[in-house]
Enzyme design. Structure first.
Site, PDB file in Angstrom:
ATOM      1  N   ASP A 102       0.774  -1.249   0.000  1.00 14.85           N
ATOM      2  CA  ASP A 102       0.000   0.000   0.000  1.00 14.85           C
ATOM      3  C   ASP A 102       0.808   1.304   0.000  1.00 14.85           C
ATOM      4  OD1 ASP A 102      -1.550  -2.107   0.801  1.00 14.85           O
ATOM      5  OD2 ASP A 102      -2.228  -1.203   2.659  1.00 14.85           O
TER       6      ASP A 102
HETATM    7  C1  FRU Z   1      -3.883  -3.651   2.689  1.00 12.96           C
HETATM    8  C2  FRU Z   1      -3.257  -4.072   3.983  1.00 12.96           C
HETATM    9  C3  FRU Z   1      -3.608  -3.103   5.079  1.00 12.96           C
HETATM   10  C4  FRU Z   1      -2.485  -3.273   6.046  1.00 12.96           C
HETATM   11  C5  FRU Z   1      -1.317  -3.488   5.132  1.00 12.96           C
HETATM   12  C6  FRU Z   1      -0.265  -4.392   5.701  1.00 12.96           C
HETATM   13  O1  FRU Z   1      -3.249  -4.106   1.569  1.00 12.96           O
HETATM   14  O2  FRU Z   1      -3.682  -5.380   4.294  1.00 12.96           O
HETATM   15  O3  FRU Z   1      -4.873  -3.319   5.631  1.00 12.96           O
HETATM   16  O4  FRU Z   1      -2.326  -2.151   6.853  1.00 12.96           O
HETATM   17  O5  FRU Z   1      -1.836  -4.059   3.943  1.00 12.96           O
HETATM   18  O6  FRU Z   1       0.868  -4.425   4.904  1.00 12.96           O
END
Ligand code: FRU
Length: 696
Positions: free
Chosen positions: A54
């Site tokens: 993300d």
């Molecule tokens: C989304 C997610 C978020 C989390 C992050 C962990 O892709 O699952 O909810 O904070 O990735 O890397």
């Protein structure tokens, strides 16, 4: 069963060991990046080496767009998450900076946002200058807990200090994450949107100082609830055609962990009002949905009255099909008619195979339905040609059967068998399958009626930049260009994953409610080389002329405006990678006016064997008014982004062609002969290589 098995939702201690082992082998394999590696995006953001998911901490400050991102600094797979960091002044060229917020003391830094605290409400500011404050999820590796943390920077994000009063928000939940914070001027306080993934809810909190948070309200479940809810965002957005209605509406974005239109990860939005406490969706929004399609053809097995010549071994399949769920099994649905193949006979422990009679591949697609456990090695539907498995599928850890389709053109006229195998004995150790049909087109599952920002499989965790100056006025975002179902397997090295192009957002009022529009940011145009253009041509003439276009680097920006598209027309833009080579990669973007669909087919575009979840074709509803269609395509070395009707319908897709060089053509069926190409332009794009800075 959790629909989306990710390490952080279960057994953290045990998984931490597995992750650590994976990390050390990745590190040994790492090589320094050149940014010219095969499939390395040339104008999309990528981490130099190692893993990315993300986008985080999106904020504009002092002339710089900040892009933090979920990063495993030790390897090219998910694990050990920290915030890595880059900045850009033009959204094209990125400067990579040292790691910003590191995993520490058994707490990973999961997704979140950043703000510039102009009023120094937090008291973290120094020398009269506003601090940057990051608000993120602390993911605890030793216990099932996620809570919200803050960190601050007084040097334009170059170095960060974690607040010593962390966590600042804790409700004792294992899944509670991805805070997005903004300053709400009318109530003069900070507002946080944060997701409660398993409940399919977004919670809102308020704070005077970013340290003390009080609960305001909750939104959801609503829209798409098939998958967990992650990475929310809430912001006001301009309406392009207010027509006496409101000029600004509030948009709540919710990223959905699975159940998205193309499978796996997707991004939905709600349009309504936010009064500082509650978000309410406008009534009357009718998101377009698409029904499933299962073309008829030659039935190889539908298991209505016995196995019909299919041969069973072992004890999992018995001597006849099941009529639904077997003893002690959860409800089974999604099969056709009265019977299906179900290897739960005797429970998960039983094993065996069921093999079809030999048949000739006399159609282009083999369509079927599959459900049960997701264990590609041990639970599979396989197509055997000359005894060799050439296609394979598995379940999705759900009893419901899902529609699946294989493109089998390359095996035309060969003889083949289908083998359904259950070699799994543990939890979810069974497979369901039904209705195998050889047909001239691919079957596709329906698209759930939700407001999807993007109908391709590779757009996720999208969040917007805060604090873009008023003089600029845009609301900008980008997403992670991958999908959790295969992100860890995409065969790139030494990095894994890219961000999408940055996009500028607005809203349009339509007869179905408000639609989100996404247009690539204008900054991308500065990477354009000499254009190739035509105007006012017939489809055939335009198609003929388009053959002149050669893009040796495979980087392209295409704009096309069609008029007179008849209600029954079918028109395709075909991208050919490696024309004249043995096996050119063929990617097709097809507009089907009759069914109001835009389809993307990457089934023959290049590498796809690394994951059964890397599906071939995806569809999106498209609204066509007055026979006019506008299309924009951004093509990089391993992705295609499609923006149709000013970005009202978008599809973002990874493609991994064997050769970079690209040629283009247009194809249309007879019904499309009335269509005129009002204008079409293709620009080669220049690469935008990154720079590095190690000093704070
Ligand atoms: C989304 C997610 C978020 C989390 C992050 C962990 O892709 O699952 O909810 O904070 O990735 O890397």
């Amino acid at each position: 069963m959790h629909p989306f098995p990710r390490p952080f939702s279960s057994k953290p201690a045990l998984l931490a060991v597995a992750v650590a082992a994976a990390v050390s082998s990745d590190v040994a394999a790492a090589e320094p990046p050149t940014f010219r590696e095969p499939w390395r995006p040339q104008f999309h953001f990528t981490p130099p080496s190692t893993w990315m998911n993300d986008p985080n901490g999106m904020v504009w400050h002092d002339g710089e767009f900040h892009l933090f991102y979920q990063n495993n600094p030790f390897g090219d797979k998910w694990g050990h998450m920290s915030w890595a960091h880059a900045v850009s002044r033009d959204l094209n060229h990125w400067e990579h900076l040292p790691l910003a917020i590191a995993e520490e003391g058994g707490v990973m830094a999961f997704s979140g946002s950043a703000v510039v605290d102009h009023g120094n409400t937090s008291g973290f500011g120094k020398d009269g200058r506003p601090p940057m404050v990051a608000i993120y999820t602390g993911h605890h590796t030793g216990k099932p807990l996620q809570n919200q943390w803050i960190a601050y920077s007084n040097d334009r994000g170059r170095t960060w200090t974690k607040y010593d009063g962390n966590p600042v928000l804790d409700i004792g939940e294992a899944d509670f994450r991805d805070p997005k914070v903004f300053w709400h001027a009318p109530t003069r306080r900070w507002v946080m949107a944060v997701s409660w993934p398993l409940r399919r809810q977004v919670r809102f909190y308020a704070s005077p100082d970013l340290k003390r948070w009080s609960h305001l309200s909750d939104f959801g479940p609503a829209g798409s609830v098939e998958g967990i809810w992650e990475c929310p965002d809430l912001f006001p957005l301009e309406v392009e055609n207010p027509d006496g209605g409101r000029r600004t509406k509030w948009v709540l974005v919710v990223n959905v962990g699975s159940g998205a239109p193309a499978g796996g990860s997707g991004t939905q939005y709600f349009v309504g009002e936010f009064d500082g406490t509650f978000f309410g969706e406008d009534p009357g929004s009718v998101p377009a949905s698409l029904p499933a399609s299962e073309p008829s053809g030659r039935v190889l097995g539908d298991f209505e009255d016995g196995y019909g010549g299919w041969v069973a071994t072992g004890d999992a399949f018995g001597d006849r099909p099941a009529g639904g769920a077997l003893p002690n099994q959860q409800a089974v649905d999604g099969f056709s008619g009265r019977g299906l193949v179900n290897s739960y006979l005797g429970g998960d422990r039983s094993t065996g195979t069921l093999t079809s009679p030999e048949f000739r591949v006399d159609a282009d697609f083999l369509n079927f339905r599959v459900g049960g456990g997701r264990q590609p090695e041990t639970l599979s539907v396989r197509l055997l040609v000359d005894g060799k498995a050439v296609r394979t599928a598995t379940g999705g850890d759900a009893e419901r059967l899902a529609i699946a389709s294989w493109d089998v053109r390359e095996f035309r006229d060969r003889s083949a068998r289908i083998e359904i195998a259950d070699r799994a004995t543990g939890s979810w150790g069974h497979i369901n399958a039904d209705r195998f049909v050889l047909a001239s087109s691919a079957a596709s599952k329906g698209v759930v009626g939700a407001n999807w920002a993007d109908f391709g499989p590779d757009f996720y965790a999208a969040v917007t930049w805060s604090d873009v100056p008023k003089s600029d006025g845009r609301r900008l975002w980008l997403g992670w260009m991958s999908n959790w179902t295969y992100a860890n397997d995409v065969p790139t090295s030494p990095w894994r994953s890219a961000m999408t192009a940055a996009r500028s957002l607005s809203l349009r009022r339509t007869d179905r409610g408000y639609a989100l529009l996404q247009r690539p940011v204008r900054e991308i145009e500065s990477l354009r080389g000499t254009p190739w253009r035509v105007e006012g041509l017939s489809m055939n003439a335009a198609s003929e002329r388009l053959r002149e276009v050669r893009l040796p680097e495979g980087l392209a920006d295409l704009e096309m405006e069609l008029e007179g598209v008849p209600a029954s027309g079918r028109i395709s833009v075909v991208l050919r990678h490696g024309a004249g080579k043995d096996r050119p990669g063929i990617t097709r973007v097809e507009l089907d006016a009759a069914s109001g669909q835009l389809r993307f087919d990457r089934g023959a575009s290049g590498r796809k064997d690394f994951s059964a979840a890397f599906t071939d074709s995806h569809r999106a509803p498209i609204r066509i008014e007055g026979g006019r269609v506008r299309l924009r395509l951004l093509v990089d070395t391993s992705s295609v982004e499609v923006f149709a009707q000013d970005g009202e319908t978008c599809l973002t897709e990874l493609v991994l062609p064997a050769h970079p060089d690209l040629t283009l053509s247009l194809e249309s069926d007879g019904a499309a002969s009335a269509t005129r190409v009002r204008r079409m332009a293709v620009w080669p794009l220049r690469a935008a290589p990154p720079t590095f800075s190690s000093k704070p």
